[in-house]
Design a protein around this motif. Sequence first.
Motif, PDB file in Angstrom:
ATOM      1  N   VAL A 354       0.844  -1.280  -0.098  1.00 43.91           N
ATOM      2  CA  VAL A 354       0.127  -0.060  -0.013  1.00 43.91           C
ATOM      3  C   VAL A 354       0.830   1.277  -0.063  1.00 43.91           C
ATOM      4  N   VAL A 355       0.582   2.261  -0.845  1.00 43.21           N
ATOM      5  CA  VAL A 355       1.231   3.426  -0.828  1.00 43.21           C
ATOM      6  C   VAL A 355       1.152   4.228   0.238  1.00 43.21           C
ATOM      7  N   SER A 356       1.837   4.873   0.700  1.00 42.35           N
ATOM      8  CA  SER A 356       1.983   5.765   1.828  1.00 42.35           C
ATOM      9  C   SER A 356       0.999   7.106   1.629  1.00 42.35           C
ATOM     10  N   ASP A 357       0.933   7.370   0.598  1.00 43.81           N
ATOM     11  CA  ASP A 357      -0.248   8.856   0.475  1.00 43.81           C
ATOM     12  C   ASP A 357      -1.336   8.507   0.428  1.00 43.81           C
ATOM     13  N   THR A 358      -2.058   9.029   1.218  1.00 39.70           N
ATOM     14  CA  THR A 358      -3.678   9.022   1.659  1.00 39.70           C
ATOM     15  C   THR A 358      -4.212  10.266   1.408  1.00 39.70           C
ATOM     16  N   THR A 359      -3.841  11.167   0.834  1.00 35.88           N
ATOM     17  CA  THR A 359      -4.173  12.782   0.849  1.00 35.88           C
ATOM     18  C   THR A 359      -4.553  13.128  -0.491  1.00 35.88           C
ATOM     19  N   SER A 382      -1.299  10.195  -6.845  1.00 30.29           N
ATOM     20  CA  SER A 382      -0.197   9.912  -5.980  1.00 30.29           C
ATOM     21  C   SER A 382       1.099   9.734  -6.691  1.00 30.29           C
ATOM     22  N   GLY A 383       1.132   9.338  -7.958  1.00 32.78           N
ATOM     23  CA  GLY A 383       2.353   9.574  -8.889  1.00 32.78           C
ATOM     24  C   GLY A 383       2.647   8.086  -9.068  1.00 32.78           C
ATOM     25  N   TYR A 384       4.096   8.189  -9.373  1.00 28.30           N
ATOM     26  CA  TYR A 384       4.690   7.019  -9.799  1.00 28.30           C
ATOM     27  C   TYR A 384       5.518   6.528  -8.585  1.00 28.30           C
ATOM     28  N   GLU A 397       8.862   1.349   0.759  1.00 27.85           N
ATOM     29  CA  GLU A 397       8.496   2.544  -0.172  1.00 27.85           C
ATOM     30  C   GLU A 397       9.795   3.459  -0.261  1.00 27.85           C
ATOM     31  N   LEU A 398      10.254   3.486  -1.240  1.00 25.23           N
ATOM     32  CA  LEU A 398      11.723   4.223  -1.739  1.00 25.23           C
ATOM     33  C   LEU A 398      11.518   5.574  -2.024  1.00 25.23           C
ATOM     34  N   GLY A 399      10.413   5.997  -2.679  1.00 24.76           N
ATOM     35  CA  GLY A 399      10.264   7.220  -3.346  1.00 24.76           C
ATOM     36  C   GLY A 399       9.462   7.410  -4.195  1.00 24.76           C
ATOM     37  N   ALA A 400       9.037   8.597  -4.797  1.00 26.48           N
ATOM     38  CA  ALA A 400       8.112   8.812  -5.988  1.00 26.48           C
ATOM     39  C   ALA A 400       8.306  10.055  -6.787  1.00 26.48           C
ATOM     40  N   TYR A 401       7.605   9.778  -7.986  1.00 29.75           N
ATOM     41  CA  TYR A 401       7.574  10.854  -8.951  1.00 29.75           C
ATOM     42  C   TYR A 401       6.211  11.434  -8.731  1.00 29.75           C
ATOM     43  N   ASP A 441      14.266   9.417 -14.926  1.00 27.58           N
ATOM     44  CA  ASP A 441      15.673   8.793 -14.164  1.00 27.58           C
ATOM     45  C   ASP A 441      15.172   8.114 -12.741  1.00 27.58           C
ATOM     46  N   VAL A 442      14.973   6.984 -12.551  1.00 21.75           N
ATOM     47  CA  VAL A 442      14.451   6.426 -11.295  1.00 21.75           C
ATOM     48  C   VAL A 442      15.804   5.733 -10.709  1.00 21.75           C
ATOM     49  N   THR A 443      17.200   6.132 -11.158  1.00 24.88           N
ATOM     50  CA  THR A 443      18.202   5.469 -10.447  1.00 24.88           C
ATOM     51  C   THR A 443      18.163   5.484  -9.102  1.00 24.88           C
ATOM     52  N   ASP A 444      17.895   6.889  -8.754  1.00 25.15           N
ATOM     53  CA  ASP A 444      17.783   7.154  -7.235  1.00 25.15           C
ATOM     54  C   ASP A 444      16.215   7.530  -7.016  1.00 25.15           C
ATOM     55  N   PRO A 445      15.569   6.452  -6.324  1.00 27.84           N
ATOM     56  CA  PRO A 445      14.231   6.726  -6.125  1.00 27.84           C
ATOM     57  C   PRO A 445      13.761   7.727  -5.265  1.00 27.84           C
ATOM     58  N   THR A 446      14.878   8.409  -4.448  1.00 30.54           N
ATOM     59  CA  THR A 446      14.496   9.498  -3.623  1.00 30.54           C
ATOM     60  C   THR A 446      14.545  10.874  -4.552  1.00 30.54           C
ATOM     61  N   ASN A 447      15.029  10.736  -5.620  1.00 29.66           N
ATOM     62  CA  ASN A 447      15.262  12.171  -6.239  1.00 29.66           C
ATOM     63  C   ASN A 447      15.167  11.831  -7.919  1.00 29.66           C
ATOM     64  N   ILE A 448      13.750  11.632  -8.035  1.00 27.09           N
ATOM     65  CA  ILE A 448      13.540  11.179  -9.728  1.00 27.09           C
ATOM     66  C   ILE A 448      13.146  12.576 -10.539  1.00 27.09           C
TER      67      ILE A 448
END
Length: 542
Positions: A354-359, A382-384, A397-401, A441-448
């Motif tokens: 489950v994705v963390s975003d619920t807003t 919520s994005g990618y 969960e590592l990150g999102a665009y 570029d999803v190499t670093d999921p915290t900075n896409i």
Amino acid sequence: MALESPVVRAVLVGLTLLSLACSDDKPRQPEPPPPPPPVDPWDGTYTPLVDPTDWEDPGEYAPCTATVARGTTFDCDSPALFDVSKCDTASLATLDPHGIYQVDLRNEDVYPDFVGLRVPRGGGVGTMDTRPLTRQELTGRFHVTSRFEFANAQRQVALLGCQVSRPGYVTGCYARCTNGKVGGTGTFEAARMTWGRGEAESSGGLRLLSETAVASGQPVDVYVDGHHAYVVSVTWGSRTPGGLTVFDISDRARPVLTKKISLPGDSYWNAAWTRGDALYVASKDTGVLVFDITERANPTFVRNVPGGPPLNVHTLFVDGDRLYAVSPGPSAHGETLLFDISKPLEPTLLNRIVVSDTTSYLPSAHDSFAYQDRLYVNHFSSGYVVFDVKDAMNPRELGAYTFASDNSTSMSHAGAVGTFGGRTIAFEGGEYQGTHLRVLDVTDPTNIPLIGRYKLRNQTSIHNMVLKDKRLYIAYYQEGLRVLDVSIPPQPKEIAHFNTFREDDPERSDGLLDGAIGIRVPGDGHVYVVDTSRGLLIFNEP
């Protein structure tokens, strides 16, 4: 047999030694060097782009205006609702009296909306968003209205053309009315869904080898296993119930129907995938349906998983011994079910992701793609979203665009991931107004970062895609099949297309989500596309 004499034996030995001596005198040829490793045409560098969002405000589409204010009681069917004195209304005489249009609405609050419009060739009542038109004038003018009941209120939508802005496009003013009072008003741009940009039917060597109708419901997806194609359909409008249709495609030019399957009260089947002797089907009502395909032409229903309360599974993805089943509901924000399929006919549920975003306004999961121990989930608004799924029992969960947008049109819908220039690159496609292909570029999921884009008409959108080597194959609804060279990811380049959408095809609708919808490129030299009207289309792989 006579023995060799000593003289003959001596002569033979001498000739042998002479031959060896002559051979040794020849220069030895060096071994050819091994071929160089393939060179990646992209070195991994790029300039990050600013994301303009999906729907970019075009400003007022036309110089017409509404003549009354919001809340005013007025006949929304009357052309007097709009002032078109500054318009080139004479240009409307060039319009055909029929056609299918997708209409981008921009209201006075600078907020996007859309409707579909269909006026059939040869007469007959047209539709707007599948509802009957109460006025349809496309001869010498562009004036259409639809009246319907919704949420215990009488609703009406009215469009009045101002001018033909360019071939295939009409601009004008519109109004939405409720119980006889004017609500939102604004301007519109209607794009006719003929082949865009004056294109031919095909390019890049794409050839249609066969076209096979699907009788069950509206076809939406296909999975190819050897010499069989499994097409799934959904129940839609007045069509027959959906289900599964099996074709023997040993001769790609002449597919042969072998079986049709449906289950009582369970006929909205949206996706298919195989693993070993199992066929998995995504059901809106009962989760994942498991069929035994030991006999490829004759699937036999085994069970549905995970069982329990009704569950809407919309899409599937198989990666090795794992099955990812994406469910937009009934849970509040959607989830991705992770199954162990080491025993293909006996899937075992391991986890629910489950994705963390619920807003967000629509935080619902839609599709997924697994690659190198990561799961990439298209999560609508919520994005990618990227998860580490190496440990099935502990996904992280590592990150999102996410979409920097203040409107509701950004809808992450489908994706594909690969390695280019030593970096992990994702191709993300949206659905609905203004959506398009993003290269991330999803190499670093915290900075896409966004590194590339590909977009066709503002009124069309992507449904599904397949990445094969350095080519991306896209089922692009009314834009048909699109093939991109993505060897340089920041610069996706279209190299082939086939326009599958034709206004007069049987079962064609005014829906935004109509046309090329499902696609597979299994590596057998063919491309398989499902069109909502035309059924299963098989092309050569260019």
